[in-house]
Design a protein around this motif. Sequence first.
Motif, PDB file in Angstrom:
ATOM      1  N   ASP A 238      18.803 -20.953 -22.671  1.00 10.25           N
ATOM      2  CA  ASP A 238      17.431 -20.451 -22.627  1.00 10.25           C
ATOM      3  C   ASP A 238      17.445 -19.121 -21.878  1.00 10.25           C
ATOM      4  OD1 ASP A 238      14.752 -19.905 -21.809  1.00 10.25           O
ATOM      5  OD2 ASP A 238      14.232 -22.007 -22.021  1.00 10.25           O
ATOM      6  N   THR A 239      17.013 -18.033 -22.535  1.00 14.63           N
ATOM      7  CA  THR A 239      17.089 -16.712 -21.902  1.00 14.63           C
ATOM      8  C   THR A 239      16.058 -16.524 -20.803  1.00 14.63           C
ATOM      9  OG1 THR A 239      15.611 -15.712 -23.554  1.00 14.63           O
ATOM     10  CG2 THR A 239      17.966 -15.645 -24.009  1.00 14.63           C
ATOM     11  N   GLU A 240      15.012 -17.346 -20.813  1.00 13.69           N
ATOM     12  CA  GLU A 240      13.985 -17.210 -19.777  1.00 13.69           C
ATOM     13  C   GLU A 240      14.472 -17.752 -18.436  1.00 13.69           C
ATOM     14  OE1 GLU A 240       9.727 -19.268 -18.986  1.00 13.69           O
ATOM     15  OE2 GLU A 240       9.923 -18.280 -20.934  1.00 13.69           O
ATOM     16  N   THR A 241      15.164 -18.875 -18.471  1.00 12.37           N
ATOM     17  CA  THR A 241      15.594 -19.530 -17.233  1.00 12.37           C
ATOM     18  C   THR A 241      17.094 -19.445 -16.996  1.00 12.37           C
ATOM     19  OG1 THR A 241      15.926 -21.662 -18.346  1.00 12.37           O
ATOM     20  CG2 THR A 241      13.714 -21.187 -17.490  1.00 12.37           C
ATOM     21  N   GLY A 242      17.862 -19.120 -18.032  1.00 17.34           N
ATOM     22  CA  GLY A 242      19.314 -19.140 -17.912  1.00 17.34           C
ATOM     23  C   GLY A 242      19.896 -20.540 -17.980  1.00 17.34           C
ATOM     24  N   ALA A 243      19.056 -21.535 -18.259  1.00 15.92           N
ATOM     25  CA  ALA A 243      19.517 -22.930 -18.275  1.00 15.92           C
ATOM     26  C   ALA A 243      20.295 -23.227 -19.550  1.00 15.92           C
ATOM     27  CB  ALA A 243      18.320 -23.871 -18.168  1.00 15.92           C
ATOM     28  N   HIS A 244      21.358 -24.032 -19.420  1.00  8.86           N
ATOM     29  CA  HIS A 244      22.112 -24.517 -20.577  1.00  8.86           C
ATOM     30  C   HIS A 244      21.360 -25.701 -21.194  1.00  8.86           C
ATOM     31  CE1 HIS A 244      25.210 -21.959 -18.997  1.00  8.86           C
ATOM     32  NE2 HIS A 244      26.044 -22.291 -19.955  1.00  8.86           N
ATOM     33  N   LEU A 245      20.997 -25.567 -22.465  1.00  4.66           N
ATOM     34  CA  LEU A 245      20.230 -26.604 -23.148  1.00  4.66           C
ATOM     35  C   LEU A 245      21.127 -27.593 -23.892  1.00  4.66           C
ATOM     36  CD1 LEU A 245      17.482 -24.310 -24.697  1.00  4.66           C
ATOM     37  CD2 LEU A 245      17.356 -25.587 -22.558  1.00  4.66           C
TER      38      LEU A 245
ATOM     39  N   ALA B  55      14.213 -27.835 -28.568  1.00  5.59           N
ATOM     40  CA  ALA B  55      13.902 -26.983 -27.422  1.00  5.59           C
ATOM     41  C   ALA B  55      12.519 -26.356 -27.555  1.00  5.59           C
ATOM     42  CB  ALA B  55      14.964 -25.896 -27.274  1.00  5.59           C
ATOM     43  N   GLU B  56      12.158 -25.938 -28.774  1.00 11.22           N
ATOM     44  CA  GLU B  56      10.832 -25.344 -28.984  1.00 11.22           C
ATOM     45  C   GLU B  56       9.727 -26.380 -28.788  1.00 11.22           C
ATOM     46  OE1 GLU B  56       9.572 -22.123 -29.707  1.00 11.22           O
ATOM     47  OE2 GLU B  56      11.509 -21.777 -28.805  1.00 11.22           O
ATOM     48  N   GLY B  57       9.989 -27.621 -29.212  1.00 10.52           N
ATOM     49  CA  GLY B  57       9.012 -28.687 -28.981  1.00 10.52           C
ATOM     50  C   GLY B  57       8.781 -28.925 -27.499  1.00 10.52           C
ATOM     51  N   ARG B  58       9.880 -28.954 -26.722  1.00  9.44           N
ATOM     52  CA  ARG B  58       9.740 -29.140 -25.272  1.00  9.44           C
ATOM     53  C   ARG B  58       9.034 -27.958 -24.622  1.00  9.44           C
ATOM     54  NH1 ARG B  58      15.166 -30.949 -26.008  1.00  9.44           N
ATOM     55  NH2 ARG B  58      15.969 -28.948 -25.261  1.00  9.44           N
ATOM     56  N   ARG B  59       9.336 -26.744 -25.092  1.00  8.51           N
ATOM     57  CA  ARG B  59       8.696 -25.549 -24.533  1.00  8.51           C
ATOM     58  C   ARG B  59       7.186 -25.592 -24.745  1.00  8.51           C
ATOM     59  NH1 ARG B  59      10.187 -19.905 -23.764  1.00  8.51           N
ATOM     60  NH2 ARG B  59      12.311 -20.358 -24.473  1.00  8.51           N
ATOM     61  N   ALA B  60       6.769 -25.981 -25.949  1.00  9.03           N
ATOM     62  CA  ALA B  60       5.334 -26.050 -26.238  1.00  9.03           C
ATOM     63  C   ALA B  60       4.642 -27.072 -25.347  1.00  9.03           C
ATOM     64  CB  ALA B  60       5.117 -26.401 -27.710  1.00  9.03           C
ATOM     65  N   GLU B  61       5.273 -28.252 -25.164  1.00  3.58           N
ATOM     66  CA  GLU B  61       4.683 -29.275 -24.298  1.00  3.58           C
ATOM     67  C   GLU B  61       4.577 -28.790 -22.855  1.00  3.58           C
ATOM     68  OE1 GLU B  61       5.538 -33.632 -25.255  1.00  3.58           O
ATOM     69  OE2 GLU B  61       7.364 -32.619 -25.930  1.00  3.58           O
ATOM     70  N   ARG B  62       5.569 -27.995 -22.437  1.00  6.79           N
ATOM     71  CA  ARG B  62       5.586 -27.509 -21.058  1.00  6.79           C
ATOM     72  C   ARG B  62       4.589 -26.369 -20.836  1.00  6.79           C
ATOM     73  NH1 ARG B  62      10.447 -26.152 -21.195  1.00  6.79           N
ATOM     74  NH2 ARG B  62      10.298 -23.884 -21.376  1.00  6.79           N
ATOM     75  N   GLU B  63       4.555 -25.413 -21.780  1.00  6.57           N
ATOM     76  CA  GLU B  63       3.777 -24.201 -21.563  1.00  6.57           C
ATOM     77  C   GLU B  63       2.339 -24.312 -22.058  1.00  6.57           C
ATOM     78  OE1 GLU B  63       5.850 -21.008 -23.400  1.00  6.57           O
ATOM     79  OE2 GLU B  63       7.532 -21.038 -21.982  1.00  6.57           O
ATOM     80  N   ARG B  64       2.111 -25.081 -23.128  1.00  6.09           N
ATOM     81  CA  ARG B  64       0.779 -25.122 -23.739  1.00  6.09           C
ATOM     82  C   ARG B  64       0.374 -26.557 -24.055  1.00  6.09           C
ATOM     83  NH1 ARG B  64       3.869 -21.296 -25.921  1.00  6.09           N
ATOM     84  NH2 ARG B  64       4.471 -22.531 -27.723  1.00  6.09           N
TER      85      ARG B  64
ATOM     86  N   GLY C 182      14.426  -9.430 -27.289  1.00  8.80           N
ATOM     87  CA  GLY C 182      13.237 -10.194 -27.656  1.00  8.80           C
ATOM     88  C   GLY C 182      13.572 -11.527 -28.277  1.00  8.80           C
ATOM     89  N   VAL C 183      14.526 -12.271 -27.658  1.00  9.63           N
ATOM     90  CA  VAL C 183      14.901 -13.587 -28.176  1.00  9.63           C
ATOM     91  C   VAL C 183      14.769 -14.628 -27.074  1.00  9.63           C
ATOM     92  CG1 VAL C 183      16.464 -12.725 -29.954  1.00  9.63           C
ATOM     93  CG2 VAL C 183      17.357 -13.187 -27.661  1.00  9.63           C
ATOM     94  N   ARG C 184      14.533 -15.859 -27.494  1.00  4.47           N
ATOM     95  CA  ARG C 184      14.370 -16.964 -26.540  1.00  4.47           C
ATOM     96  C   ARG C 184      15.686 -17.670 -26.217  1.00  4.47           C
ATOM     97  NH1 ARG C 184       8.751 -20.143 -28.223  1.00  4.47           N
ATOM     98  NH2 ARG C 184       7.368 -18.374 -27.881  1.00  4.47           N
ATOM     99  N   TYR C 185      16.670 -17.550 -27.121  1.00  4.86           N
ATOM    100  CA  TYR C 185      17.888 -18.317 -26.950  1.00  4.86           C
ATOM    101  C   TYR C 185      19.117 -17.461 -27.230  1.00  4.86           C
ATOM    102  CZ  TYR C 185      14.403 -21.976 -27.369  1.00  4.86           C
ATOM    103  OH  TYR C 185      13.284 -22.739 -27.195  1.00  4.86           O
ATOM    104  N   VAL C 186      20.196 -17.806 -26.544  1.00  5.77           N
ATOM    105  CA  VAL C 186      21.503 -17.195 -26.771  1.00  5.77           C
ATOM    106  C   VAL C 186      22.495 -18.307 -27.087  1.00  5.77           C
ATOM    107  CG1 VAL C 186      23.474 -16.151 -25.572  1.00  5.77           C
ATOM    108  CG2 VAL C 186      21.215 -15.090 -25.407  1.00  5.77           C
ATOM    109  N   LEU C 187      23.318 -18.087 -28.107  1.00  7.26           N
ATOM    110  CA  LEU C 187      24.440 -18.979 -28.377  1.00  7.26           C
ATOM    111  C   LEU C 187      25.706 -18.214 -28.028  1.00  7.26           C
ATOM    112  CD1 LEU C 187      25.355 -21.743 -29.562  1.00  7.26           C
ATOM    113  CD2 LEU C 187      25.672 -20.552 -31.737  1.00  7.26           C
TER     114      LEU C 187
END
Length: 450
Positions: free
Chosen positions: A217-224, A258-267, A193-198
């Motif tokens: 990003d655990t949702e997309t697997g993209a390196h941020l 990353a959270e700021g970008r996610r909010a702009e993208r999703e909501r 239940g996490v959004r990010y992996v380091l």
Amino acid sequence: MLAEFASVVDAVRSAIGMQQAMAESNSGLVQDRRIEFRIGINLGDVVVEDDGDLMGDGVNVAARLEGTADPGGICLSSAVYDQVRGKMDITAQDRGRQQLKNIAELVQIYSISPAQPAAAAPHTTVAPRLSIVVLPFVNLDGNSEQDYFVDGVTESLTTDLSRIPGAFVIARNTAFTFKGKPVDVRVIGRELGVRYVLEGSVQGGEARIRVNAQLIDTETGAHLWAERFDKPRADIFDMQDEITTRLARTVGVELVAAEGRRAERERPNNMDAGDLAMRGWAILNQPLSLRRDSAACDLFEAALRLDDCNVEALVGLAFYHGNDLRTFASTNRDEQLRIAQMAITEALRLAPSNALAHFVHANLLHVSGATERALRELQFAIALDRNLAWAHADAGFLKVLLGRAEEAEADLTKAIRLSPRDPALDRWYALLGIADLFLGRLNSALDRLR
């Protein structure tokens, strides 16, 4: 039936209890003899009619949520879910933003199915903001004698990231169950239940150690974000401390961005107070710009209109106005100081252990002329979060102002070690140069000022 509750938690708890009781009542009955309810829960203002009935948009949304729920299930609006997340042991499925009948705005919906057996309930855990797991760093040398250093980096990072306000960090005992195993970050994201992996690796030579780290990003697997550190071999604990504190500072900034970008993208049209505060801080973490920082202030004010107890927004608002005063950009000093002091007083009341709030409070004490008190407040902020580079730098600055220039270098050097690419780096070197001038070290001052 329509029921009004004074507490969102009580409303959700009652709904779960009702659905579980109905599931018990229905057990053993054939399908066409069962009674199954749908429940929708919303948070909003209501109008009480003369006959005691409740009306208003809040009621309308709740009614539409009820219609989207599964039999035996519960649907929550995002306003409800944000209030109960972390306060109740529930697992929710994110159904996304949906258009509900006769409701103008899209509504973010979450569903829970308390009446179903846990094994049979199809669900995914909705990950909190700033949620992360630090996977055990990989020892690329295969030298077992270096394992303790590599594991120490992982453990220290887990501890340091836990100090970030609002962060949800998976404990090291859970993280270490993945040691030495091939992992799919998307599966880990769902399981934990996490959004990010380091994740990262350590490679050592005779003279140097190299550490690589990646934020994913655990949702997309993209390196941020990715970073590499090359350090001369020295005292192993000093080296570990420098690497982990610098990583923690950088990862904290990257998580907020990353959270700021996610909010702009999703909501983009339906941001909550947390989204807006994150976007504001993503701006303030960039190089100083009066116009851009004013946009951050607008975001903090919008967040507080939605939730006047949002600590990150209160601290951000106070930081913005305090910065205007410190940089002599203020056009209404008394009013900005009043707004900033009210905001930081409320933030400290709500979160007395928030290191960043104490740092901002120190700024306001400084611009008010209470320099000694400001320095003590900065030292308290550092005690709460040793990775707060801004607090170390300001402590050096205030020591110069107090005639203690010989003590300033340690604080400013610490800030630069923690955040060697900080947008404020020019100012920190300038302060080192100014300290040298006070001490008569002209050649050193010239080098630093250049």
